[in-house]
Write a protein that holds these residues in place. Structure first.
Motif, PDB file in Angstrom:
ATOM      1  N   ASN A   1      54.828  20.784  58.535  1.00  0.00           N
ATOM      2  CA  ASN A   1      53.670  20.203  57.829  1.00  0.00           C
ATOM      3  C   ASN A   1      52.397  21.027  58.029  1.00  0.00           C
ATOM      4  N   HIS A   2      52.449  22.043  58.927  1.00  0.00           N
ATOM      5  CA  HIS A   2      51.320  22.965  59.087  1.00  0.00           C
ATOM      6  C   HIS A   2      51.466  24.199  58.203  1.00  0.00           C
ATOM      7  N   ASN A   3      52.545  24.277  57.442  1.00  0.00           N
ATOM      8  CA  ASN A   3      52.819  25.485  56.656  1.00  0.00           C
ATOM      9  C   ASN A   3      51.659  25.773  55.714  1.00  0.00           C
ATOM     10  N   PRO A   4      51.119  27.005  55.764  1.00  0.00           N
ATOM     11  CA  PRO A   4      49.926  27.307  54.973  1.00  0.00           C
ATOM     12  C   PRO A   4      50.254  27.613  53.512  1.00  0.00           C
ATOM     13  N   THR A   5      49.208  27.641  52.706  1.00  0.00           N
ATOM     14  CA  THR A   5      49.347  27.962  51.290  1.00  0.00           C
ATOM     15  C   THR A   5      49.252  29.470  51.106  1.00  0.00           C
ATOM     16  N   SER A   6      50.304  30.034  50.535  1.00  0.00           N
ATOM     17  CA  SER A   6      50.332  31.466  50.281  1.00  0.00           C
ATOM     18  C   SER A   6      49.260  31.846  49.264  1.00  0.00           C
ATOM     19  N   GLY A   7      48.676  33.034  49.464  1.00  0.00           N
ATOM     20  CA  GLY A   7      47.671  33.523  48.517  1.00  0.00           C
ATOM     21  C   GLY A   7      46.265  33.065  48.825  1.00  0.00           C
ATOM     22  N   GLN A   8      46.114  32.237  49.856  1.00  0.00           N
ATOM     23  CA  GLN A   8      44.778  31.789  50.262  1.00  0.00           C
ATOM     24  C   GLN A   8      44.489  32.272  51.680  1.00  0.00           C
ATOM     25  N   LYS A   9      43.216  32.435  51.975  1.00  0.00           N
ATOM     26  CA  LYS A   9      42.833  32.854  53.317  1.00  0.00           C
ATOM     27  C   LYS A   9      42.991  31.699  54.296  1.00  0.00           C
ATOM     28  N   MET A  10      43.142  32.077  55.563  1.00  0.00           N
ATOM     29  CA  MET A  10      43.212  31.092  56.648  1.00  0.00           C
ATOM     30  C   MET A  10      42.195  31.479  57.706  1.00  0.00           C
TER      31      MET A  10
ATOM     32  N   LYS B   1      44.453  22.049  61.708  1.00  0.00           N
ATOM     33  CA  LYS B   1      45.678  21.669  62.413  1.00  0.00           C
ATOM     34  C   LYS B   1      45.717  22.424  63.734  1.00  0.00           C
ATOM     35  N   ARG B   2      46.457  21.876  64.700  1.00  0.00           N
ATOM     36  CA  ARG B   2      46.460  22.429  66.056  1.00  0.00           C
ATOM     37  C   ARG B   2      47.793  23.097  66.380  1.00  0.00           C
ATOM     38  N   GLY B   3      47.683  24.212  67.109  1.00  0.00           N
ATOM     39  CA  GLY B   3      48.890  24.962  67.479  1.00  0.00           C
ATOM     40  C   GLY B   3      49.599  24.427  68.705  1.00  0.00           C
ATOM     41  N   GLY B   4      49.075  23.364  69.332  1.00  0.00           N
ATOM     42  CA  GLY B   4      49.718  22.819  70.526  1.00  0.00           C
ATOM     43  C   GLY B   4      49.119  23.407  71.789  1.00  0.00           C
ATOM     44  N   LEU B   5      49.020  22.597  72.852  1.00  0.00           N
ATOM     45  CA  LEU B   5      48.350  23.026  74.077  1.00  0.00           C
ATOM     46  C   LEU B   5      49.146  24.120  74.782  1.00  0.00           C
TER      47      LEU B   5
ATOM     48  N   ALA C   1      41.302  31.703  88.101  1.00  0.00           N
ATOM     49  CA  ALA C   1      40.166  30.789  87.982  1.00  0.00           C
ATOM     50  C   ALA C   1      38.879  31.518  88.377  1.00  0.00           C
ATOM     51  N   GLY C   2      37.844  31.373  87.573  1.00  0.00           N
ATOM     52  CA  GLY C   2      36.561  32.000  87.869  1.00  0.00           C
ATOM     53  C   GLY C   2      36.385  33.368  87.240  1.00  0.00           C
ATOM     54  N   LEU C   3      37.484  33.958  86.745  1.00  0.00           N
ATOM     55  CA  LEU C   3      37.408  35.264  86.080  1.00  0.00           C
ATOM     56  C   LEU C   3      37.665  35.101  84.575  1.00  0.00           C
ATOM     57  N   CYS C   4      37.362  36.158  83.832  1.00  0.00           N
ATOM     58  CA  CYS C   4      37.520  36.134  82.375  1.00  0.00           C
ATOM     59  C   CYS C   4      38.799  36.882  81.964  1.00  0.00           C
ATOM     60  N   ASP C   5      39.863  36.685  82.746  1.00  0.00           N
ATOM     61  CA  ASP C   5      41.089  37.445  82.480  1.00  0.00           C
ATOM     62  C   ASP C   5      42.192  36.598  81.853  1.00  0.00           C
ATOM     63  N   GLY C   6      41.835  35.435  81.312  1.00  0.00           N
ATOM     64  CA  GLY C   6      42.843  34.606  80.655  1.00  0.00           C
ATOM     65  C   GLY C   6      43.181  35.139  79.266  1.00  0.00           C
ATOM     66  N   THR C   7      44.461  35.014  78.884  1.00  0.00           N
ATOM     67  CA  THR C   7      44.887  35.392  77.530  1.00  0.00           C
ATOM     68  C   THR C   7      45.826  34.314  76.993  1.00  0.00           C
ATOM     69  N   PHE C   8      45.839  34.170  75.687  1.00  0.00           N
ATOM     70  CA  PHE C   8      46.799  33.301  75.018  1.00  0.00           C
ATOM     71  C   PHE C   8      47.420  34.080  73.876  1.00  0.00           C
ATOM     72  N   SER C   9      48.691  33.847  73.608  1.00  0.00           N
ATOM     73  CA  SER C   9      49.292  34.389  72.394  1.00  0.00           C
ATOM     74  C   SER C   9      50.335  33.410  71.888  1.00  0.00           C
ATOM     75  N   GLN C  10      50.466  33.340  70.578  1.00  0.00           N
ATOM     76  CA  GLN C  10      51.391  32.390  69.959  1.00  0.00           C
ATOM     77  C   GLN C  10      51.772  32.915  68.579  1.00  0.00           C
ATOM     78  N   ASP C  11      53.079  32.914  68.291  1.00  0.00           N
ATOM     79  CA  ASP C  11      53.558  33.296  66.960  1.00  0.00           C
ATOM     80  C   ASP C  11      53.516  32.049  66.079  1.00  0.00           C
ATOM     81  N   LEU C  12      52.509  31.973  65.222  1.00  0.00           N
ATOM     82  CA  LEU C  12      52.318  30.752  64.424  1.00  0.00           C
ATOM     83  C   LEU C  12      53.317  30.642  63.278  1.00  0.00           C
ATOM     84  N   ASN C  13      53.835  31.770  62.775  1.00  0.00           N
ATOM     85  CA  ASN C  13      54.897  31.664  61.763  1.00  0.00           C
ATOM     86  C   ASN C  13      56.075  30.860  62.318  1.00  0.00           C
ATOM     87  N   ALA C  14      56.330  31.016  63.629  1.00  0.00           N
ATOM     88  CA  ALA C  14      57.457  30.327  64.262  1.00  0.00           C
ATOM     89  C   ALA C  14      57.150  28.859  64.518  1.00  0.00           C
ATOM     90  N   ARG C  15      55.910  28.428  64.260  1.00  0.00           N
ATOM     91  CA  ARG C  15      55.554  27.022  64.416  1.00  0.00           C
ATOM     92  C   ARG C  15      55.593  26.290  63.076  1.00  0.00           C
TER      93      ARG C  15
END
Ligand SMILES: [Ca+2]
Ligand SMILES: [Ca+2]
Length: 357
Positions: A319-328, A285-289, A296-310
């Motif tokens: 519908n993306h809610n994961p199964t507790s007790g299993q790895k992700m 499943k996708r977290g959204g764009l 541009a041209g440098l390696c200084d990009g970062t992303f962060s997202q609180d997936l519990n809040a999604r």
């Protein structure tokens, strides 16, 4: 059955001791900065990390040997270079343990003045490092904080909301520490524009224990030579509405990307003719764009997202809610239009975490 009071407190202490680790620490900085700056938080106080235990009362002008969460002396020391000294200023909106942590601080000095904290003797492992960097006497002031050698440089400061808030009273960085690279160093400074920086305290949370995030798989090399690396702070949960922030650093600057995730295991499948691998077994499943950051041209990009809040049960993507007790398993996909392979996108390494209830 009634447990006698003294016995009950013994049980409470044993329970606290049982949950502590020798390599996790709570540190209150700035103690000694004035009449009100002599009190540290009580040991029931967990702070933003929800890590209760003994708080080290640190006078920033001296090197301090740290106590662990149970109050035992360790071989870990904390010292600093740069900045000015302890400072105390009562913010009338903070009370109790929040006041004890936040209203005394290391005064970092004016714009450009930076301070480096050196932590020596720490065991190798994976840590979430919480920086409290909030200026109690001028909430608009902004402070920059990072782990030296880490991938992030984060800003905190802003109006007190009645509780700790990420980006306001604190920022957090996940870092894998190996002593072969030297001591662990934390660096902070005022963000600029005449603003004063502050450093109120530190929480070091050992995530090496079972359930902590584990990196796997090889990051692809982008057209500008970037290798994006995943990390995570907090715990993936099937019920919580916040508290699991996934991060990617060293990403191609100014290129959009998204996190994707699944619970069907690890793999290492080629991504076309590129150097990337698809490391999460489908279905995913996708977290959204997310909009790119950095240059541009440098390696200084970062992303962060609180997936519990999604994916929480009442959130937008329940519908993306994961199964507790299993790895992700989780990974970052990002645009890489100048890649010379048959793909115009690249992938980070991958992360595996335990999912809690
Ligand atoms: Ca206060
Ligand atoms: Ca403090």
């Amino acid at each position: 059955m009634t447990i006698p009071t003294r016995l009950a407190s013994l049980f409470a202490f044993a329970a606290l001791a049982g949950t502590t680790s020798a390599q996790s620490f709570n540190i209150d900085l700035g103690v000694g900065g004035g009449a009100g700056g002599t009190v540290s938080p009580t040991s029931v106080y967990g702070g933003a990390a929800a890590q209760s235990g003994v708080w080290n009362a640190v006078d920033v002008t001296v090197t301090t040997t740290l106590l662990d969460l149970g109050g035992a002396l360790t071989g870990v020391t904390l010292s600093k270079t740069g900045g000015s000294n302890n400072y105390y200023s009562d913010n009338t909106n903070t009370t109790g343990d929040d006041d004890s942590l936040l209203d005394d601080m290391q005064d970092l000095g004016n714009t450009g003045s930076k301070v480096t904290y050196t932590i020596s003797g720490l065991a190798d492992g994976n840590y979430d490092i919480y920086f409290y960097c909030w200026t109690s006497y001028d909430e608009a002031d902004q402070t920059l904080a990072r782990v030296v050698g880490g991938g992030l440089n984060q800003t905190c400061g802003g109006t007190w909301t009645g509780a700790h808030a990420v980006g306001v009273t604190y920022v957090v960085e996940n870092y894998t520490y190996a002593s072969g690279g030297g001591d662990l160093e934390l660096r902070l400074k005022g963000a600029g524009g005449g603003q004063w920086g502050s450093f109120n305290g530190i929480q070091i949370v050992d995530t090496s224990a079972a359930g902590g995030p584990v990196n796997y798989c090889t990051p692809g090399t982008s057209s500008n030579g970037c290798q994006a690396v995943m990390s995570a702070v907090g715990t993936a949960s099937a019920t919580a509405t916040s508290g699991f922030t996934v991060l990617a650093s060293s990403v191609e600057g100014a290129k959009d990307g998204l996190f994707f995730y699944g619970q069907s295991g690890q793999q290492s499948n080629s991504w076309g003719t590129g150097t990337s691998f698809q490391c999460v077994v489908t279905p995913v499943k996708r977290g959204g764009l997310l909009t790119g950051s950095g240059t541009a041209g440098l390696c200084d990009g970062t992303f962060s997202q609180d997936l519990n809040a999604r994916w929480c049960p009442a959130c937008s993507h329940s519908n993306h809610n994961p199964t507790s007790g299993q790895k992700m398993q989780l990974q970052l996909w990002y645009r890489d239009p100048f890649n010379t392979s048959n793909q115009t996108t690249s992938l980070s390494d991958a992360l595996e975490v335990d999912v809690g209830p």
